[in-house]
Design a protein around this motif. Structure first.
Motif, PDB file in Angstrom:
ATOM      1  N   UNK A  64      -0.056   3.783  21.472  1.00 60.64           N
ATOM      2  CA  UNK A  64       0.548   3.427  20.205  1.00 60.64           C
ATOM      3  C   UNK A  64       1.841   4.210  20.062  1.00 60.64           C
ATOM      4  N   UNK A  75      -7.332   5.745  11.851  1.00 60.37           N
ATOM      5  CA  UNK A  75      -7.091   4.778  12.916  1.00 60.37           C
ATOM      6  C   UNK A  75      -5.796   4.026  12.621  1.00 60.37           C
ATOM      7  N   UNK A  76      -5.172   3.425  13.643  1.00 58.14           N
ATOM      8  CA  UNK A  76      -3.919   2.698  13.380  1.00 58.14           C
ATOM      9  C   UNK A  76      -4.165   1.536  12.419  1.00 58.14           C
ATOM     10  N   UNK A  77      -3.180   1.251  11.597  1.00 55.29           N
ATOM     11  CA  UNK A  77      -3.346   0.153  10.646  1.00 55.29           C
ATOM     12  C   UNK A  77      -2.802   0.555   9.295  1.00 55.29           C
ATOM     13  N   UNK A  78      -3.237  -0.114   8.247  1.00 48.88           N
ATOM     14  CA  UNK A  78      -2.734   0.171   6.909  1.00 48.88           C
ATOM     15  C   UNK A  78      -3.100   1.589   6.484  1.00 48.88           C
ATOM     16  N   UNK A  79      -2.342   2.174   5.543  1.00 47.36           N
ATOM     17  CA  UNK A  79      -2.589   3.573   5.165  1.00 47.36           C
ATOM     18  C   UNK A  79      -3.978   3.767   4.574  1.00 47.36           C
ATOM     19  N   UNK A 128       4.989  -1.703  11.956  1.00 46.96           N
ATOM     20  CA  UNK A 128       5.585  -1.700  13.297  1.00 46.96           C
ATOM     21  C   UNK A 128       6.497  -2.892  13.499  1.00 46.96           C
ATOM     22  N   UNK A 183       4.429   9.860  18.342  1.00 47.32           N
ATOM     23  CA  UNK A 183       5.190   9.837  17.094  1.00 47.32           C
ATOM     24  C   UNK A 183       6.560  10.446  17.393  1.00 47.32           C
ATOM     25  N   UNK A 240      -0.799   9.614  10.158  1.00 47.75           N
ATOM     26  CA  UNK A 240      -0.879   8.738  11.325  1.00 47.75           C
ATOM     27  C   UNK A 240      -2.106   9.070  12.172  1.00 47.75           C
ATOM     28  N   UNK A 241      -2.549   8.148  13.028  1.00 45.89           N
ATOM     29  CA  UNK A 241      -3.748   8.422  13.836  1.00 45.89           C
ATOM     30  C   UNK A 241      -3.577   9.635  14.735  1.00 45.89           C
ATOM     31  N   UNK A 284      -1.386   8.418  21.076  1.00 44.36           N
ATOM     32  CA  UNK A 284      -0.525   8.144  19.924  1.00 44.36           C
ATOM     33  C   UNK A 284       0.760   8.929  20.053  1.00 44.36           C
ATOM     34  N   UNK A 318       7.323   1.508   7.752  1.00 43.23           N
ATOM     35  CA  UNK A 318       6.065   1.962   8.315  1.00 43.23           C
ATOM     36  C   UNK A 318       5.402   0.894   9.157  1.00 43.23           C
ATOM     37  N   UNK A 364       0.805  -1.202   0.000  1.00 41.34           N
ATOM     38  CA  UNK A 364       0.000   0.000   0.000  1.00 41.34           C
ATOM     39  C   UNK A 364       0.844   1.261   0.000  1.00 41.34           C
ATOM     40  N   UNK A 365       2.131   1.120  -0.123  1.00 42.17           N
ATOM     41  CA  UNK A 365       2.962   2.320  -0.153  1.00 42.17           C
ATOM     42  C   UNK A 365       3.867   2.276  -1.358  1.00 42.17           C
ATOM     43  N   UNK A 366       4.480   3.440  -1.673  1.00 39.74           N
ATOM     44  CA  UNK A 366       5.455   3.489  -2.753  1.00 39.74           C
ATOM     45  C   UNK A 366       6.707   2.781  -2.235  1.00 39.74           C
ATOM     46  N   UNK A 423      16.742   4.070   8.092  1.00 38.10           N
ATOM     47  CA  UNK A 423      15.358   4.416   7.816  1.00 38.10           C
ATOM     48  C   UNK A 423      14.450   3.296   8.349  1.00 38.10           C
ATOM     49  N   UNK A 429       6.739   9.030   0.217  1.00 38.05           N
ATOM     50  CA  UNK A 429       5.588   8.416   0.867  1.00 38.05           C
ATOM     51  C   UNK A 429       4.940   9.433   1.783  1.00 38.05           C
ATOM     52  N   UNK A 430       3.616   9.487   1.746  1.00 30.75           N
ATOM     53  CA  UNK A 430       2.905  10.414   2.613  1.00 30.75           C
ATOM     54  C   UNK A 430       2.087   9.615   3.622  1.00 30.75           C
ATOM     55  N   UNK A 431       2.226   9.952   4.897  1.00 22.68           N
ATOM     56  CA  UNK A 431       1.548   9.181   5.932  1.00 22.68           C
ATOM     57  C   UNK A 431       0.645  10.073   6.768  1.00 22.68           C
ATOM     58  N   UNK A 462      -6.604  11.135  22.033  1.00 22.73           N
ATOM     59  CA  UNK A 462      -7.990  11.231  21.589  1.00 22.73           C
ATOM     60  C   UNK A 462      -8.854  10.516  22.608  1.00 22.73           C
ATOM     61  N   UNK A 493      -2.732   7.052   0.578  1.00 20.59           N
ATOM     62  CA  UNK A 493      -2.261   6.270  -0.566  1.00 20.59           C
ATOM     63  C   UNK A 493      -2.350   7.090  -1.838  1.00 20.59           C
TER      64      UNK A 493
END
Lengths: 261, 303, 188
Positions: free
Chosen positions: A92, B124-128, A108, A142, B116-117, A140, A106, A5-7, A103, B112-114, A73, B133
């Motif tokens: 998280x 929500x956490x998980x796949x993009x 985890x 980061x 995050x939650x 969350x 994404x 799902x990513x580049x 690097x 890549x652009x993300x 949240x 995308x």
């Protein structure tokens, strides 16, 4: 593992090695730390709340080169599968891909999963979850730039506690956390990434200064009991210092609002 | 609410029939916050029909942009871009890899652009998510097609070692229009990148670099993204924010480069746009791009 | 008092005051549990200690509690209940919506066994209700069994906003068709 799902870039890449002799050889000397600190001093810490406007509560913490952001949240309605008369605290932890030497992907990895668990264990005893039935509080974290993995974990715990307070969630105390590195029998507070490569063990303490209670301790490496006790005492003092900065930051936001109104 | 709010909104909304039917006397009055939550499209419609938006901007006004470079020292290049309250950070890390056999002198750039939650309650956490995308994919396409970087500049040893630049853009606060902010952070970070001199050693098949990072990247152009939203098929809103985005009938993104040329255009479905609307959007985008380029120059000069 | 306090800050001795929202008691002391301004309120009853409380300065995410009046939209109906997303608690809009359910016995106060959900609510209606209990894992339990609770906004089959005629009927202004809803009484 292919992340569809990513580049994606090339399958494998490595961090280049340094030319020999191009770097002033780093040897760890407790008397002369690279940033000039004593072994019992933490890095000067900067904190700010309200940085993520979309979140109910948020905080940003900087200690030397370390940079961590946290968003809280909640309380929100718990997902259907879990019912509880007590609130649920969900933590998280994520390193940004550019936060370290290598690097990070994404997806985890095990370190992030472990740190997420530690976050929850360190914060849950301080949060009044009994007042939030059927609700979930999501935390969350980061990491934007990491400088010492144990110090990073400690900073994350502190930052998360600050964000929880900013969100108005009732807590017993604002949890402060700090890390030490063991270099044989020398104990060094708040080790940086470079210093960590020489350590023989580490300890991260999460502490509630107002109640004089520990919420979480995690130690690794082979250490004697007297050294551990000394390290705990050092950490307790440092946590008290960190908490006073937290209290000032929280009070300052209210003062601004009162003066601005 | 500031002075530009229409009086009907400030004094409490009346739950009314749709504008197409003659007004009937109000039965229940809701305060403006409740009205905004329950009838969001009608709420926005009432503002736009008076030529203003709920945050006080006129329809053609963009939010304030701010750029800072160099915050992340672990990255080879970094930048933080703010568009109003939408905040994104881009960090570029350079690593070594083998080039593809078909292109032995070409390096790689992996954007890549993300979302995050952390940045918004909707993620929500998980796949993009779909949004992250699609933005990643579009940015990748713009980089490739505009040949922003000459990939052979990233060559260290033909056929053996090349640089791969991982450009990761993370959103810290999402309040609408992530595309513009992401593109801006990426371009600023790319301009900020300094690579060390690298040498390939045949003896142990490894690359070694000097400690100092001195070599900048050569960018062929400076693409700036400008996004517009369309509401009800008629109102064109510049730089839509988080309150407006879910109710737009269409969106338009144009990528303008430094001399005013068009690098890309994206209109992902939605209500149709007329020719004149497109032209006026392009003009507005050019003016905005010039303004942004000025801010970018200023930020890079401060490093 | 009226000081700015942070969680964990010691406020007073346990014997002197009674704890309230924003404070808690541990061993011999009363501590603050939120960031805010501490206040001392007069005792509730004669002979009791005064109350110490800390009010949050920031707006807190509203959670529905028993007795709160909520506003939301009906998303699903069946024979026994109507499900709605709670969007506003009191006058504070929720940052994220909750889910509530109005069971057939909670629709109105009279003739509770003769209620037909389909004649009381339809998906898309905006309803004002009261929280009667924290409910089950999925939803809060709500009730509209008061005059001022019920449908406050509904669209007719033809798509126009309907006007309430009585507590159980609404009329479409354009087509003049009467539809059944459990209406809230408009403020006079």
């Amino acid at each position: 593992m292919a992340d569809r799902k990513r580049v994606t870039g090339p399958e494998k890449s490595v961090v280049p090695l340094l030319e020999p002799g191009s770097l002033s050889a780093f040897t760890f000397d407790p008397e002369k730390r690279k940033d000039g600190r004593n072994i019992d001093r933490i890095r000067p810490v900067f904190m700010k709340t309200g940085v993520v406007r979309q979140a109910n509560g948020s905080a940003y913490l900087e200690a030397g080169k370390l940079k961590v952001a946290c968003g809280v949240y909640g309380p929100r309605q718990t997902a259907r599968s879990k019912i509880s008369s007590r609130g649920i605290l969900n933590c998280d932890f994520k390193f940004s891909p550019f936060s370290g030497g290598r690097r990070r992907a994404y997806i985890k990895d095990s370190q992030e999963k472990e740190y997420s668990l530690v976050l929850r264990q360190a914060l849950a005893p301080a949060v009044r979850l009994d007042l939030l039935p059927k609700s979930t509080v999501d935390v969350f974290v980061q990491v934007l730039e990491s400088d010492g993995s144990a110090a990073c974990l400690a900073a994350a715990i502190t930052c998360a506690a600050l964000a929880l307070a900013d969100a108005g969630i009732e807590m017993l105390d604002a949890v402060a956390a700090c890390a030490v590195g063991y270099f044989d029998s020398t104990i060094c507070l708040d080790p940086t990434d470079e210093e960590e490569t020489y350590q023989s063990g580490s300890l991260v303490l999460s502490y509630m200064p107002s109640l004089n209670e520990v919420t979480h301790v995690i130690q690794s490496g082979e250490i004697g009991t007297t050294t551990t006790i000394k390290a705990l005492e050092l950490c307790v003092d440092a946590c008290a210092q960190i908490q006073s900065v937290m209290q000032q930051t929280l009070a300052a936001t209210i003062k601004e609002k009162i003066n601005g109104a | 609410m500031d002075d530009s709010t229409p009086a009907s909104v400030q004094n409490g909304m009346d739950v009314d029939t749709p504008p197409s039917v003659t007004s009937t006397p109000a039965v229940f009055s809701l305060d403006s916050e409740t009205f905004k939550k329950i009838h969001p499209t009608e709420y926005h419609r009432r503002f736009l029909s008076q030529g203003v938006r709920p945050d006080g901007r006129t329809l053609s006004r963009f939010r304030k942009a701010k750029i800072t470079v160099g915050a992340i020292t672990t990255a080879h290049g970094s930048a933080m871009a703010r568009l109003g309250e939408t905040t994104v950070v881009c960090g570029i890390k350079a690593e070594i890899t083998e080039p593809k056999t078909g292109a032995p002198r070409d390096g790689f750039i992996v954007p890549n652009f993300d979302l995050p939650p952390l940045c918004s309650p909707q993620f929500k956490p998980g796949p993009p998510s779909e949004l992250s995308q699609s933005i990643s994919e579009y940015i990748n396409r713009v980089l490739e097609s505009s040949k922003l970087l000459n990939l052979s500049d990233l060559c260290i040893e033909e056929g053996r070692a090349v640089w791969v630049l991982y450009a990761d853009i993370v959103c810290l606060n999402y309040e609408g229009n992530a595309m513009d902010a992401a593109m801006l952070a990426l371009v600023a970070a790319l301009k900020h990148v300094r690579l060390p001199t690298a040498t390939f050693y045949e003896a142990d098949n490894a690359v070694r670099v000097k400690e100092q990072r001195t070599i900048p990247l050569k960018l062929s152009r400076t693409p700036i993204s400008v996004t517009f939203g369309v509401f009800d098929g008629q109102f064109i809103l510049a730089d839509p924010d988080i309150e407006e985005e879910p109710h737009l009938s269409s969106q338009l993104t144009v990528i303008i480069e430094q001399n005013g040329g068009l690098c890309g255009m994206l209109k992902p479905g939605g209500s149709a746009l007329g020719q004149e609307t497109l032209t006026s959007c392009l003009e507005a985008a050019r003016t905005r791009a010039t303004h942004i380029l000025g801010i970018l120059e200023g930020a890079l000069a401060e490093r | 008092m009226n000081d700015i306090v942070t969680p964990g800050q010691r406020l007073a001795h346990a014997g002197d005051y009674k704890v309230s929202s924003g404070t808690y008691q541990k061993d011999d002391f009363i501590y603050a549990s939120v960031v805010g301004i501490s206040q001392i309120l007069p005792p509730e009853k004669e002979g009791e200690s005064p109350i110490i409380t800390v009010t949050r300065h920031k707006e807190f995410n509203p959670i529905p509690d028993v007795g709160s009046i909520v506003t939301g939209r009906i998303i699903r109906v069946n024979q026994f209940s109507a499900t709605m997303t709670i969007m506003v608690v009191g006058t504070a809009p929720c940052k994220e919506n909750f889910q509530g359910v109005i069971r057939v016995q909670d629709v109105r106060a009279t003739e509770r066994d003769k209620v037909q959900i389909y004649k009381s609510f339809r998906p898309g209606d905006v309803v004002r209700a009261e929280v009667v209990s924290l409910g089950d894992a999925r939803s809060y339990y709500l009730s509209t069994a008061k005059n001022e609770l019920g449908v406050i906004f509904a669209q007719s089959m033809a798509g126009y906003t309907m006007i309430p005629v009585s507590w159980e009927e609404m009329i479409c202004p354009k087509t003049k068709v009467v539809e059944h809803r459990k209406c809230a009484k408009p403020e006079s």
